[in-house]
Enzyme design. Structure first.
Site, mmCIF file in Angstrom:
data_model
loop_
_atom_site.group_PDB
_atom_site.id
_atom_site.type_symbol
_atom_site.label_atom_id
_atom_site.label_comp_id
_atom_site.label_asym_id
_atom_site.label_seq_id
_atom_site.Cartn_x
_atom_site.Cartn_y
_atom_site.Cartn_z
ATOM 1 N N CYS A 81 21.747 -37.244 0.829
ATOM 2 C CA CYS A 81 21.664 -35.743 1.251
ATOM 3 C C CYS A 81 21.245 -35.499 2.588
ATOM 4 O O CYS A 81 19.992 -34.963 2.897
ATOM 5 C CB CYS A 81 20.959 -34.899 -0.131
ATOM 6 S SG CYS A 81 19.492 -35.848 -0.117
ATOM 7 N N CYS A 419 38.360 -32.077 -4.495
ATOM 8 C CA CYS A 419 36.891 -32.250 -3.951
ATOM 9 C C CYS A 419 36.924 -33.099 -2.401
ATOM 10 O O CYS A 419 35.877 -33.453 -2.350
ATOM 11 C CB CYS A 419 36.087 -33.206 -4.949
ATOM 12 S SG CYS A 419 37.142 -34.909 -5.290
#
Length: 567
Positions: A81, A419
């Site tokens: 992340c 996606c």
């Protein structure tokens, strides 16, 4: 600018998925894993005619967009992340602009968007994730070491590394129950050591820890993935896991045997150490049974946003037959079933299809049919024709031949859930060229802090405004077309047979007596400047360095290319 040289510069923008753009002396350099506005130091590792690629060495100055302190001790070494220091609103804006830029480019190529960028579709921005942290319901952790011959590690790969593992025992994108389970498993194998699996040597025992936790029900499935090279008693580990003080509840502990050479989480055999080999999750009032390898959106609350958006795009489905292609565990199919005449789902993973059938029965839906198999082949077996099609393919998008079959149905409208925006843009070019138009687009951020984003697209079929009838007569005589002339022209314009890697490999083995790797052929073609065709399963990043052929094999490959008149 030469390979190996080190430069500094400001990251001007990020193209999907994580390609930072830096300009140095008018030369465009792509540097991955950066944030817009950062001043960075990087080393050139690829040089091409139109651009260079660099490897990030150091962030010299933070970006003005980095207004949040890191929440994870492994940041920035772990690339899971990488946007966590950015304001969440800035993350959303960046992802939305990346998707819009890609789609505008695809639509401009295919003629739907004019050369001035004037759009003939509605881009509706991006929906935020209901949870910014702790949103993932599934995580695959790997066993290894953080440095050569270091202590056992269990967690995620270091950024841009294939081998080094970081023990991610405070990962913030998963529920705290995940980290408690990870610590328990790592402590157990530290106390009772077993070798981790070494990919290059194909030796070792411990491979992965797969944890799945339902966001709504709190049910947890723990899966230890190992080889069969050692046979320890794992009952002690199961006992320790059952005693953990978790917020959720472990419903199953599985031992999955995987002797595959590939670095994937797969099962040759599954042994139940405790409980069941499934758990339940709930979305939009429906209950879903999920098994270890069933496809299910990794952000349960985000999935509710995604599927609600898709349902609103689909609109009225009364008396319609809907095809849900790449249906996974049948989530979309079952959300649509109550308001449709019939829904047919197609999914290649047989385990997911079995779960989808059970889920339909669990939710008392009798108008769903789920078929196991490749969409490319299954469509030929279905006699029924759809009124509406929902597409939710894997990251690589839709196989070109399958896409042609889907288009041939000629349905008035379709919804495409993607996606990976780059795969979506590629498939949209084909769809538009065959008569479809993009009507509406909206993104959903299912993966805060990461580079990924989901996109929902509504397509409609544009029928021709008018038709022209032309009468042609064949045969001898005035105003007639000679059949011989047609045959000659057909032969003259007949496309050349495409030379495949298999044909080249077979030629070399027959003539020289040895085999060559596909990667060697690709490397020689690339060096000669020959066209490299986009494959449906191509990856953007190689997990290992590109293979280099020997001089002997290079000459054999060149000879084969000459034989097939490619050079």
């Amino acid at each position: 600018m030469k390979k190996g040289e080190i430069y500094e510069g400001i990251v001007e923008k990020i193209d999907f998925p994580n390609k930072g753009l830096v300009c140095v002396d008018g030369i465009r350099v792509i540097v991955k894993n950066a944030i817009p506005g950062q001043k960075i130091r990087f080393r050139i590792h690829k040089k091409r005619k139109d651009r260079c690629e660099g490897i990030l060495l150091e962030v010299l100055e933070n970006s003005p967009m980095e207004v949040c302190p890191p929440v994870c001790k492994n940041f920035p070494a772990c690339g899971g992340c990488m946007y966590q220091t950015m304001d969440y609103g800035d993350q959303l804006s960046m992802k939305a602009s990346q998707v819009k830029e890609l789609l505008d480019g695809a639509l401009k190529k295919s003629g739907q968007v004019d050369s001035q960028g004037g759009a003939e579709y509605i881009f509706e921005g991006i929906c935020p994730s209901p949870l910014q942290w702790g949103y993932r319901n599934k995580m695959e952790f790997s066993f290894g070491d953080s440095y050569k011959d270091g202590p056992l590690a269990l967690g995620l790969h270091k950024k841009a590394s294939t081998y080094d593992i970081l023990t991610t025992d405070d990962c913030k994108i998963v529920h705290s129950d995940f980290t408690k389970i990870l610590k328990c498993v790592l402590d157990y194998f530290t106390l009772y050591p077993q070798p981790f699996y070494r990919k290059m040597q194909h030796e070792g025992y411990l491979r992965h820890l797969l944890v799945r936790r339902a966001q709504v029900t709190g049910e947890i499935l723990v899966n230890l993935v190992t080889t069969s090279q050692v046979q320890p008693d794992l009952s002690g580990l199961a006992d320790k896991l059952k005693k953990l003080p978790l917020e959720g509840r472990i419903t199953g502990i599985l031992h999955i045997i995987n002797d595959s050479l590939a670095d994937v989480v797969a099962s040759d055999e599954t042994r139940i150490l405790f409980g069941n080999d499934y758990f339940y999750e709930e979305i939009l009032g429906l209950k879903f049974k999920i098994t270890p390898f069933s496809f299910f959106q990794t952000n349960s609350l985000g999935a509710e946003v995604l599927y609600s958006l898709a349902r609103s795009y689909i609109g009225d489905t009364k008396d319609m037959t809907i095809f849900d292609l790449y249906s996974g565990t049948g989530t979309i199919a079952q959300i649509l079933a109550p308001v449709a005449r019939r829904v047919i789902g197609v999914e290649i993973v047989e385990e997911a299809v079995i779960a989808a059938r059970e889920n339909a029965a669990l939710n008392h839906l009798d108008n769903c049919q789920f078929i196991a198999g490749d969409v490319l082949k299954v469509l030929d077996m279905i006699k029924e024709k759809p009124d509406f099609i929902v597409l939710d393919p894997p990251r690589d998008g839709i196989h070109p031949k399958a896409l042609e079959k889907i288009i041939d149905y000629g349905v008035d409208r379709m919804v495409y859930i993607s996606c990976k925006p780059t795969s979506l843009a590629r498939d949209l070019e084909v769809l538009i060229a065959r008569g479809y138009r993009v009507e509406r687009v909206k993104c959903v951020d299912m993966f805060p802090g990461s580079v990924h984003v989901e996109t929902v697209v509504l397509l409609s079929y544009k029928k021709p405004d008018s038709t022209i009838s032309v009468k042609v007569e064949f045969g001898e005589g005035e105003s007639k077309v000679l059949l011989d002339n047609i045959a000659k022209r057909a032969e003259a314009y007949k496309p050349k047979e495409r030379v495949t890697y298999k044909m080249i490999k077979e030629y070399i083995e027959a003539k020289y007596g040895f085999k060559v790797h596909t990667a060697y052929i690709a490397e020689v073609k690339r060096s000669l400047g020959l066209p490299m065709y986009d494959a449906p399963n191509a990856v953007e990043e190689l997990k290992q360095s590109r293979k280099r052929p020997t001089a002997e094999k290079v000459e054999a490959i060149k000879d084969a290319l000459k034989h097939f008149k490619m050079i």
